[in-house]
Design an enzyme around this catalytic site. Structure first.
Site, PDB file in Angstrom:
ATOM      1  N   GLY A  49       0.822  -1.205   0.000  1.00 16.19           N
ATOM      2  CA  GLY A  49       0.000   0.000   0.000  1.00 16.19           C
ATOM      3  C   GLY A  49       0.854   1.252   0.000  1.00 16.19           C
ATOM      4  N   ASP A  76      -1.751  -6.669  -6.427  1.00 15.18           N
ATOM      5  CA  ASP A  76      -3.027  -6.550  -5.721  1.00 15.18           C
ATOM      6  C   ASP A  76      -2.972  -7.473  -4.512  1.00 15.18           C
ATOM      7  OD1 ASP A  76      -5.601  -6.495  -4.772  1.00 15.18           O
ATOM      8  OD2 ASP A  76      -6.548  -7.161  -6.635  1.00 15.18           O
ATOM      9  N   LYS A 100     -10.034  -5.646  11.324  1.00 17.39           N
ATOM     10  CA  LYS A 100      -8.875  -5.178  12.085  1.00 17.39           C
ATOM     11  C   LYS A 100      -8.711  -5.946  13.399  1.00 17.39           C
ATOM     12  CE  LYS A 100      -7.349  -2.217   9.147  1.00 17.39           C
ATOM     13  NZ  LYS A 100      -6.048  -2.439   8.477  1.00 17.39           N
ATOM     14  N   ILE A 121      -0.158   6.751   4.385  1.00 15.14           N
ATOM     15  CA  ILE A 121       0.769   6.191   5.367  1.00 15.14           C
ATOM     16  C   ILE A 121       1.854   5.362   4.692  1.00 15.14           C
ATOM     17  CG2 ILE A 121       0.971   4.579   7.305  1.00 15.14           C
ATOM     18  CD1 ILE A 121      -1.837   5.464   8.178  1.00 15.14           C
ATOM     19  N   THR A 174      -5.755  11.132   5.514  1.00 11.21           N
ATOM     20  CA  THR A 174      -5.446  10.437   4.267  1.00 11.21           C
ATOM     21  C   THR A 174      -6.716  10.339   3.428  1.00 11.21           C
ATOM     22  OG1 THR A 174      -5.994   8.198   5.034  1.00 11.21           O
ATOM     23  CG2 THR A 174      -3.755   9.001   5.507  1.00 11.21           C
ATOM     24  N   TYR A 195     -15.451  -3.358   8.958  1.00 10.91           N
ATOM     25  CA  TYR A 195     -14.051  -2.919   8.922  1.00 10.91           C
ATOM     26  C   TYR A 195     -13.371  -3.239  10.249  1.00 10.91           C
ATOM     27  CZ  TYR A 195     -10.039   0.254   8.838  1.00 10.91           C
ATOM     28  OH  TYR A 195      -8.771   0.785   8.907  1.00 10.91           O
TER      29      TYR A 195
END
Length: 239
Positions: free
Chosen positions: A4, A54, A151, A9, A184, A147
């Site tokens: 990423g 990806d 995490k 970040i 971001t 989400y």
């Protein structure tokens, strides 16, 4: 390796670790952005190898590490930063979007760890750092459920990895960084609009460089010091 690495970040971490003297493998889906970040690293005197991948595609991850072996020859540090999220209630989430969240955030992270470990071979000065979220520690209101679930899973993976490496006396460090609100493009993508809802918050948000500084600190500690969990909130953020 920084996944990423095309923006936010990941881009900031790439610059930070390059300034520490590490050669950086930049990983992302947007080839043009990868090359731009690589050029910025080189302009600062660093070394960068951009590889398009990806992280939501298991076959692409296997090919990625084969390419690292062929082009770079080795790997000392893995920074898992690739991630995605979409605002949705549990009762109305889109199946395709949820699969993407799980494929990238959970499976992609786990596969990168699995593929990286043979490179480390129980050597000193090796590390796996995952950029997670405060959503790994509590469930924010407002459609963050799926989400946050991803995490929480990543946090469990990292703690299990720490235990497994400790059992075999591996010196590889394991760290999970959970930032609060960071300025971001993530938030625009999360709410699917062209506006960032966090711009209206009554406190100064973290910057990508703030998180990159934390990564640099984790990597610079002595070999016997392992900071496994780091929570970073902006001053004034309550949740």
């Amino acid at each position: 390796m920084v996944t990423g690495a095309t923006t936010g970040i990941g881009e900031a971490v790439a610059y930070q670790v390059a300034e520490m003297g590490l050669s950086v493998v930049l990983v992302g889906r947007r080839a043009d952005r990868l090359e731009a970040v690589a050029e910025n690293v080189r302009a600062r005197g660093g070394k960068a190898t951009p590889i398009n991948c990806d992280i939501g595609d298991p076959a692409a991850i296997s090919a990625l590490f084969d390419e690292v072996r062929n082009r770079v020859g080795g790997l000392d540090v893995l920074i898992n930063n690739a991630g995605v999220g979409y605002q949705s209630a549990i009762g109305t989430f889109d199946t395709t979007e949820l699969r993407q969240v799980l494929d990238i955030n959970v499976l992609g992270t786990a596969l990168c760890i699995r593929e990286a470990l043979p490179f480390f071979d129980n050597r000193l000065d090796t590390a796996i750092v995952t950029i997670s979220s405060m959503a790994a520690h509590r469930i924010p209101a407002g459609g963050y459920g799926m989400y946050a679930a991803s995490k929480h899973a990543v946090r469990a993976i990292m703690e299990a990895l720490r235990l497994e490496l400790a059992e075999i006396r591996s010196p590889t460090k394991v760290a999970n960084i959970s930032p609060g609100t960071v300025a971001t493009e993530f938030h625009k993508l999360f709410v699917r609009t062209g506006e960032d809802p966090t711009e209206a918050l009554p406190f100064q948000r973290l910057t990508p460089d703030d998180v990159a500084d934390a990564v640099a600190y984790l990597l610079s500690t002595p070999s016997h010091v392992q900071i496994n969990e780091m929570l970073i909130r902006p001053t004034g953020q309550i949740g």
